[in-house]
Design a protein around this motif. Structure first.
Motif, PDB file in Angstrom:
ATOM      1  N   UNK A 164       1.697  17.025 -17.803  1.00  0.00           N
ATOM      2  CA  UNK A 164       0.761  18.009 -18.343  1.00  0.00           C
ATOM      3  C   UNK A 164      -0.577  17.933 -17.591  1.00  0.00           C
ATOM      4  N   UNK A 165      -1.675  17.572 -18.257  1.00  0.00           N
ATOM      5  CA  UNK A 165      -2.936  17.364 -17.523  1.00  0.00           C
ATOM      6  C   UNK A 165      -2.735  16.343 -16.403  1.00  0.00           C
ATOM      7  N   UNK A 166      -1.906  15.333 -16.645  1.00  0.00           N
ATOM      8  CA  UNK A 166      -1.641  14.318 -15.616  1.00  0.00           C
ATOM      9  C   UNK A 166      -0.705  14.831 -14.522  1.00  0.00           C
ATOM     10  N   UNK A 167       0.122  15.808 -14.845  1.00  0.00           N
ATOM     11  CA  UNK A 167       0.934  16.453 -13.810  1.00  0.00           C
ATOM     12  C   UNK A 167       0.024  17.216 -12.859  1.00  0.00           C
ATOM     13  N   UNK A 168      -0.907  17.957 -13.434  1.00  0.00           N
ATOM     14  CA  UNK A 168      -1.961  18.600 -12.618  1.00  0.00           C
ATOM     15  C   UNK A 168      -2.668  17.545 -11.773  1.00  0.00           C
ATOM     16  N   UNK A 212      11.274  11.004 -21.278  1.00  0.00           N
ATOM     17  CA  UNK A 212      12.266   9.918 -21.271  1.00  0.00           C
ATOM     18  C   UNK A 212      13.632  10.411 -20.786  1.00  0.00           C
ATOM     19  N   UNK A 213      13.926  11.682 -21.031  1.00  0.00           N
ATOM     20  CA  UNK A 213      15.239  12.219 -20.665  1.00  0.00           C
ATOM     21  C   UNK A 213      15.415  12.373 -19.159  1.00  0.00           C
ATOM     22  N   UNK A 214      14.299  12.541 -18.445  1.00  0.00           N
ATOM     23  CA  UNK A 214      14.399  12.820 -16.999  1.00  0.00           C
ATOM     24  C   UNK A 214      13.634  11.831 -16.127  1.00  0.00           C
ATOM     25  N   UNK A 215      13.041  10.799 -16.733  1.00  0.00           N
ATOM     26  CA  UNK A 215      12.218   9.878 -15.942  1.00  0.00           C
ATOM     27  C   UNK A 215      13.047   9.185 -14.854  1.00  0.00           C
ATOM     28  N   UNK A 216      14.325   8.917 -15.142  1.00  0.00           N
ATOM     29  CA  UNK A 216      15.135   8.218 -14.133  1.00  0.00           C
ATOM     30  C   UNK A 216      15.242   9.030 -12.839  1.00  0.00           C
ATOM     31  N   UNK A 217      15.416  10.333 -12.982  1.00  0.00           N
ATOM     32  CA  UNK A 217      15.506  11.170 -11.771  1.00  0.00           C
ATOM     33  C   UNK A 217      14.211  11.085 -10.971  1.00  0.00           C
ATOM     34  N   UNK A 218      13.079  11.038 -11.676  1.00  0.00           N
ATOM     35  CA  UNK A 218      11.787  10.972 -10.968  1.00  0.00           C
ATOM     36  C   UNK A 218      11.615   9.617 -10.292  1.00  0.00           C
ATOM     37  N   UNK A 219      11.999   8.544 -10.988  1.00  0.00           N
ATOM     38  CA  UNK A 219      11.868   7.217 -10.370  1.00  0.00           C
ATOM     39  C   UNK A 219      12.734   7.131  -9.120  1.00  0.00           C
ATOM     40  N   UNK A 224       5.645  13.890  -7.979  1.00  0.00           N
ATOM     41  CA  UNK A 224       6.464  14.668  -8.915  1.00  0.00           C
ATOM     42  C   UNK A 224       5.626  14.938 -10.154  1.00  0.00           C
ATOM     43  N   UNK A 225       6.144  15.771 -11.051  1.00  0.00           N
ATOM     44  CA  UNK A 225       5.390  16.048 -12.282  1.00  0.00           C
ATOM     45  C   UNK A 225       6.323  16.520 -13.384  1.00  0.00           C
ATOM     46  N   UNK A 226       5.895  16.259 -14.615  1.00  0.00           N
ATOM     47  CA  UNK A 226       6.537  16.781 -15.822  1.00  0.00           C
ATOM     48  C   UNK A 226       5.575  17.791 -16.468  1.00  0.00           C
ATOM     49  N   UNK A 227       6.061  18.986 -16.676  1.00  0.00           N
ATOM     50  CA  UNK A 227       5.286  20.014 -17.388  1.00  0.00           C
ATOM     51  C   UNK A 227       3.820  20.054 -16.960  1.00  0.00           C
ATOM     52  N   UNK A 228       3.573  20.159 -15.647  1.00  0.00           N
ATOM     53  CA  UNK A 228       2.170  20.128 -15.185  1.00  0.00           C
ATOM     54  C   UNK A 228       1.419  21.426 -15.499  1.00  0.00           C
ATOM     55  N   UNK A 274       0.833  -1.212   0.000  1.00  0.00           N
ATOM     56  CA  UNK A 274       0.000   0.000   0.000  1.00  0.00           C
ATOM     57  C   UNK A 274       0.867   1.261   0.000  1.00  0.00           C
ATOM     58  N   UNK A 275       2.151   1.114  -0.348  1.00  0.00           N
ATOM     59  CA  UNK A 275       3.018   2.296  -0.495  1.00  0.00           C
ATOM     60  C   UNK A 275       2.850   2.836  -1.906  1.00  0.00           C
ATOM     61  N   UNK A 276       2.400   4.076  -2.001  1.00  0.00           N
ATOM     62  CA  UNK A 276       2.044   4.648  -3.297  1.00  0.00           C
ATOM     63  C   UNK A 276       2.799   5.952  -3.543  1.00  0.00           C
ATOM     64  N   UNK A 277       3.106   6.182  -4.808  1.00  0.00           N
ATOM     65  CA  UNK A 277       3.636   7.471  -5.240  1.00  0.00           C
ATOM     66  C   UNK A 277       2.841   7.893  -6.469  1.00  0.00           C
ATOM     67  N   UNK A 278       2.897   9.168  -6.820  1.00  0.00           N
ATOM     68  CA  UNK A 278       2.188   9.584  -8.033  1.00  0.00           C
ATOM     69  C   UNK A 278       2.996  10.626  -8.798  1.00  0.00           C
ATOM     70  N   UNK A 279       2.872  10.527 -10.119  1.00  0.00           N
ATOM     71  CA  UNK A 279       3.526  11.469 -11.017  1.00  0.00           C
ATOM     72  C   UNK A 279       2.685  11.558 -12.281  1.00  0.00           C
ATOM     73  N   UNK A 280       2.976  12.541 -13.112  1.00  0.00           N
ATOM     74  CA  UNK A 280       2.222  12.634 -14.351  1.00  0.00           C
ATOM     75  C   UNK A 280       2.739  13.752 -15.220  1.00  0.00           C
TER      76      UNK A 280
END
Ligand SMILES: N[C@@H](CCC(=O)N[C@@H](CS)C(=O)NCC(=O)O)C(=O)O
Length: 279
Positions: A148-152, A263-270, A169-173, A140-146
């Motif tokens: 643009x609309x999903x960043x919001x 794709x260029x920054x997903x590793x930092x977010x993970x 975290x978010x990309x271009x939210x 039940x340990x959860x994180x969220x990212x997204x």
């Protein structure tokens, strides 16, 4: 639940499932990546990824390049669709791509004819995690990212539900949907004309009264064609400054709005999420 795809990837398993959503009153498809070694005896934490306008569960899994590191970090990733779908679900009256199908904005609509099906917030915060935690070897340990609309969506989910996510975290939210064209179009239809009701769905407003302080990582390309009209992260940065909220906003020179940027920054977010999920 019906499995509609199964692929082995980086020693783990990418799966697509169709299920009946009681919240959305329609069939929905989601994707899940299970890293190698995930089992009932060794459940793994989950990152919920919320995609942007026009996307389905497939865009992130195919284009973000996230699965190699997710396998290494022992993290599951779940990618829902971006709106209710199917027969009887209304879309944009003009067939536009920025509202309706593929554009649920992760809110619970209150207005006709949207309010019956367009309840993506309750779906991604409650119903989908319940399904995932009941059927897959996850904790039940959860994180969220997204994006643009999903960043919001990710920001609003985390800010509205303290304690539910270990990390965000978010990309271009879309940080302040109440005051940009995409958000004004969606909110006026889903939520009605009373802008007071919009505030609870707007990260720049919510951050002012945030009860929890999850360190927030945002990446934004400075060559993103939506930066100055729709996204405007400086508005969130200013609100975070006033509220003393821990935001790291990284402006990335030359990057646009696409999955090449993600794709260029997903590793930092993970890694950002893994550190919090393991704590
Ligand atoms: N269809 C729009 C672009 C929409 C768009 O950029 N969508 C982003 C999310 S806001 C996305 O992820 N698209 C899908 C993809 O790139 O795979 C246009 O033609 O300008």
């Amino acid at each position: 639940m019906e499995r509609i795809a199964l692929n082995t990837v980086f020693g783990g398993s990418h799966q697509r499932w169709r299920h009946r959503s009681a919240v959305l009153e329609c069939d929905m498809v989601f994707a899940v990546y299970l890293p190698p070694g995930a089992s009932a005896a060794a459940p793994v934490p989950v990152l919920y990824w919320l995609s942007g306008l026009t996307c389905t569960d497939e865009n992130f899994m195919q284009k973000a390049g996230a699965l190699r590191l997710a396998a290494e970090l022992g993290m599951a990733i779940v990618a829902p669709d971006t709106s209710p779908r199917g027969e009887g679900v209304p879309g944009d009256p003009d067939g536009a791509w920025d509202f309706g199908l593929g554009a649920g904005f992760y809110v619970n609509a209150t207005q006709e004819p949207w309010r019956r099906h367009y309840r993506m917030h309750d779906y991604v915060v409650h119903e989908l995690p319940d399904v995932i935690e009941a059927h897959f070897p996850v904790s039940a340990k959860r994180a969220t990212s997204g994006h643009s609309m999903g960043g919001h969506g990710a920001l609003v989910c985390a800010l509205r539900h303290p304690g539910r996510y270990a990390s965000v975290s978010a990309f271009a939210p879309i940080v302040n949907p109440s005051t940009c064209p995409w958000g004004e179009k969606a909110f006026s239809r889903y939520l009605g004309d009373d802008r007071v009701a919009w505030r609870q769905w707007d990260a720049t407003n919510l951050i002012a009264t945030a009860r929890e302080r999850l360190p927030l990582l945002i990446d934004q390309g400075d060559s993103d064609s939506f930066l100055h009209t729709q996204l405007r992260p400086a508005l969130l940065q200013a609100a975070a400054g006033v509220a003393d909220y821990p935001l790291t906003l990284r402006m990335q020179p030359g990057y646009d709005h696409s999955y090449y940027f993600i794709a260029s920054f997903i590793d930092d977010h993970l890694r950002h999420h893994a550190a919090a999920l393991k704590a």
